[in-house]
Design a protein around this motif. Sequence first.
Motif, PDB file in Angstrom:
ATOM      1  N   SER A 183       3.219  11.882   6.821  1.00 20.76           N
ATOM      2  CA  SER A 183       2.921  13.003   7.714  1.00 20.76           C
ATOM      3  C   SER A 183       1.761  12.630   8.625  1.00 20.76           C
ATOM      4  CB  SER A 183       2.548  14.230   6.893  1.00 20.76           C
ATOM      5  OG  SER A 183       1.498  13.907   6.014  1.00 20.76           O
ATOM      6  N   VAL A 201      -2.503   1.792   8.228  1.00 17.20           N
ATOM      7  CA  VAL A 201      -1.623   0.724   8.705  1.00 17.20           C
ATOM      8  C   VAL A 201      -1.011   1.107  10.050  1.00 17.20           C
ATOM      9  CG1 VAL A 201       0.427  -0.608   8.175  1.00 17.20           C
ATOM     10  CG2 VAL A 201      -1.114   0.018   6.348  1.00 17.20           C
ATOM     11  N   LEU A 202      -0.605   2.384  10.184  1.00 20.96           N
ATOM     12  CA  LEU A 202       0.003   2.808  11.442  1.00 20.96           C
ATOM     13  C   LEU A 202      -1.026   2.857  12.558  1.00 20.96           C
ATOM     14  CD1 LEU A 202       2.490   5.448  10.131  1.00 20.96           C
ATOM     15  CD2 LEU A 202       2.953   3.240  11.103  1.00 20.96           C
ATOM     16  N   TYR A 245      -7.050   0.518  -0.458  1.00 15.27           N
ATOM     17  CA  TYR A 245      -5.979   1.020  -1.310  1.00 15.27           C
ATOM     18  C   TYR A 245      -6.283   0.745  -2.766  1.00 15.27           C
ATOM     19  CZ  TYR A 245      -1.317   1.638  -3.185  1.00 15.27           C
ATOM     20  OH  TYR A 245      -0.246   2.054  -3.924  1.00 15.27           O
ATOM     21  N   ARG A 246      -6.890  -0.430  -3.039  1.00 21.11           N
ATOM     22  CA  ARG A 246      -7.188  -0.774  -4.427  1.00 21.11           C
ATOM     23  C   ARG A 246      -8.274   0.144  -4.985  1.00 21.11           C
ATOM     24  NH1 ARG A 246      -8.403  -6.604  -4.310  1.00 21.11           N
ATOM     25  NH2 ARG A 246      -6.321  -6.939  -3.478  1.00 21.11           N
ATOM     26  N   ILE A 251     -12.601 -10.386   1.354  1.00 16.82           N
ATOM     27  CA  ILE A 251     -12.443  -8.939   1.184  1.00 16.82           C
ATOM     28  C   ILE A 251     -11.243  -8.629   0.298  1.00 16.82           C
ATOM     29  CG2 ILE A 251     -11.877  -6.817   2.429  1.00 16.82           C
ATOM     30  CD1 ILE A 251     -13.500  -7.915   4.751  1.00 16.82           C
ATOM     31  N   ASP A 264      -7.878  10.283   6.441  1.00 14.89           N
ATOM     32  CA  ASP A 264      -8.574  11.552   6.248  1.00 14.89           C
ATOM     33  C   ASP A 264      -8.883  11.817   4.778  1.00 14.89           C
ATOM     34  OD1 ASP A 264      -5.959  11.729   5.683  1.00 14.89           O
ATOM     35  OD2 ASP A 264      -5.598  13.645   6.670  1.00 14.89           O
ATOM     36  N   ARG A 301      -2.069   9.329  10.186  1.00 16.49           N
ATOM     37  CA  ARG A 301      -2.995   9.378   9.059  1.00 16.49           C
ATOM     38  C   ARG A 301      -3.100   8.018   8.372  1.00 16.49           C
ATOM     39  NH1 ARG A 301      -0.976  13.143   4.970  1.00 16.49           N
ATOM     40  NH2 ARG A 301      -3.028  13.191   4.038  1.00 16.49           N
ATOM     41  N   ASN A 320       2.212   4.754  -1.061  1.00 17.74           N
ATOM     42  CA  ASN A 320       1.612   5.808  -1.877  1.00 17.74           C
ATOM     43  C   ASN A 320       2.649   6.866  -2.207  1.00 17.74           C
ATOM     44  OD1 ASN A 320       1.927   6.965   0.560  1.00 17.74           O
ATOM     45  ND2 ASN A 320      -0.224   7.384   0.936  1.00 17.74           N
ATOM     46  N   THR A 339       0.817  -1.217   0.000  1.00 18.35           N
ATOM     47  CA  THR A 339       0.000   0.000   0.000  1.00 18.35           C
ATOM     48  C   THR A 339       0.848   1.264   0.000  1.00 18.35           C
ATOM     49  OG1 THR A 339      -0.101   0.002   2.401  1.00 18.35           O
ATOM     50  CG2 THR A 339      -1.879  -1.110   1.259  1.00 18.35           C
ATOM     51  N   LEU A 343      -6.073  -5.583   7.846  1.00 16.70           N
ATOM     52  CA  LEU A 343      -5.150  -5.339   6.743  1.00 16.70           C
ATOM     53  C   LEU A 343      -5.783  -5.749   5.416  1.00 16.70           C
ATOM     54  CD1 LEU A 343      -1.866  -6.234   8.512  1.00 16.70           C
ATOM     55  CD2 LEU A 343      -2.760  -4.014   7.935  1.00 16.70           C
ATOM     56  N   THR A 349      -5.212   5.154  -1.754  1.00 18.02           N
ATOM     57  CA  THR A 349      -4.635   5.797  -0.584  1.00 18.02           C
ATOM     58  C   THR A 349      -4.996   4.977   0.647  1.00 18.02           C
ATOM     59  OG1 THR A 349      -4.521   7.786   0.749  1.00 18.02           O
ATOM     60  CG2 THR A 349      -6.625   7.296  -0.248  1.00 18.02           C
ATOM     61  N   VAL A 350      -4.132   5.076   1.670  1.00 17.49           N
ATOM     62  CA  VAL A 350      -4.480   4.447   2.943  1.00 17.49           C
ATOM     63  C   VAL A 350      -4.619   5.497   4.031  1.00 17.49           C
ATOM     64  CG1 VAL A 350      -3.506   2.181   2.473  1.00 17.49           C
ATOM     65  CG2 VAL A 350      -2.061   3.961   3.417  1.00 17.49           C
ATOM     66  N   ASN A 351      -4.611   6.779   3.637  1.00 20.09           N
ATOM     67  CA  ASN A 351      -4.752   7.835   4.648  1.00 20.09           C
ATOM     68  C   ASN A 351      -6.221   7.989   5.010  1.00 20.09           C
ATOM     69  OD1 ASN A 351      -2.065   8.247   4.616  1.00 20.09           O
ATOM     70  ND2 ASN A 351      -2.147   9.968   3.187  1.00 20.09           N
ATOM     71  N   ILE A 388      -8.973  -5.254   4.762  1.00 20.52           N
ATOM     72  CA  ILE A 388      -9.811  -4.090   4.459  1.00 20.52           C
ATOM     73  C   ILE A 388      -8.950  -2.944   3.939  1.00 20.52           C
ATOM     74  CG2 ILE A 388     -11.288  -2.347   5.526  1.00 20.52           C
ATOM     75  CD1 ILE A 388     -12.313  -4.523   7.387  1.00 20.52           C
ATOM     76  N   ILE A 389      -7.740  -2.766   4.531  1.00 23.91           N
ATOM     77  CA  ILE A 389      -6.855  -1.689   4.069  1.00 23.91           C
ATOM     78  C   ILE A 389      -6.416  -1.943   2.631  1.00 23.91           C
ATOM     79  CG2 ILE A 389      -4.603  -0.656   4.451  1.00 23.91           C
ATOM     80  CD1 ILE A 389      -5.061  -1.078   7.425  1.00 23.91           C
ATOM     81  N   LEU A 390      -6.121  -3.207   2.313  1.00 24.67           N
ATOM     82  CA  LEU A 390      -5.732  -3.530   0.934  1.00 24.67           C
ATOM     83  C   LEU A 390      -6.858  -3.187  -0.032  1.00 24.67           C
ATOM     84  CD1 LEU A 390      -3.835  -6.921   0.841  1.00 24.67           C
ATOM     85  CD2 LEU A 390      -2.987  -4.636   0.463  1.00 24.67           C
ATOM     86  N   ARG A 391      -8.097  -3.532   0.345  1.00 29.01           N
ATOM     87  CA  ARG A 391      -9.253  -3.232  -0.508  1.00 29.01           C
ATOM     88  C   ARG A 391      -9.422  -1.718  -0.669  1.00 29.01           C
ATOM     89  NH1 ARG A 391     -12.351  -4.785  -4.376  1.00 29.01           N
ATOM     90  NH2 ARG A 391     -12.004  -6.894  -3.604  1.00 29.01           N
TER      91      ARG A 391
END
Lengths: 163, 108
Positions: free
Chosen positions: A84, B29-30, B92-93, A154, B101, B26, A77, A75, B85, B97-99, B87-90
């Motif tokens: 940030s 993942v973090l 991002y696809r 998913i 906000d 943001r 970017n 992921t 993770l 972005t994984v941010n 869900i995060i991959l989905r």
Amino acid sequence: MAWILFVLFGGLTLVGGLGLVVTRNVVHAALFLLLSLSAVAGLYLVLLAEFLALVQVLIYGGAVIIVVLFAIMLTRNSEYPHISDNRQWPLAAITSLALAVIFGVAMWQSAPSATNSNSPAFADLGNSLFTRWAVPFEIASIVLLVALIGALIIARSDSSREK
Amino acid sequence: MVDLVYFQLLSAALFCIGVYGVLARRSAVLIIISIELMLNAVNINLVASASRLANSDPAKFLHFDGQIIAIFVITVAAAEVGLALAIILRMYRNRSTVNVDEVNMMKW
């Protein structure tokens, strides 16, 4: 001796945690997490919980770190590797400091007096897990199965669904 | 021997670091990593209490039941990190972005 180990591992845990939340590099954050979780395994050894220390190293040090590193790799970017924080970070710092003060005062004032140290044998742990805790154990296996299938559904690509 | 209260204070400090990470980061993942930190703080508390507070009455918690609850917490944390993770991959696809906000389509 226990104090030296406690200060050593506790300090490593806190350093890893702080590094995790302040570093600008996502991969470094994952490595700080590894440091912190390994130090927690050391703390479990200080507490004479050998089985938990083994589980901690196996599951967190092995599986979770690998999964997190894969997610970071897949992921990345435009702003990788220098990320940030969002604009509310001073507010977040105030909130967590206030929470730390509340926790600290509350725990210090109601400190329990019992200070005996006991370490269960592996056999006792296993017996308890499969008798007293048998129902939660089975529910935990169902949770793991559902999470596994859910993660697969998913994360799989759309092309395999439209076949 | 180290008293229980010092383990509790360490656990509280680690939990608050995790809270800061969840609120200030943001990248999704973090945020997940910070949640893992908070779960570990809870585990330290459970294991320390299991080690220091003995109880032999079988109707109540046994002296090592805290360790068994910690094992369940680790199990649920492993399931949670795998699912999150995915869900995060989905995310991002779909959004590149994984941010968190920038994923504000449903924000009013």
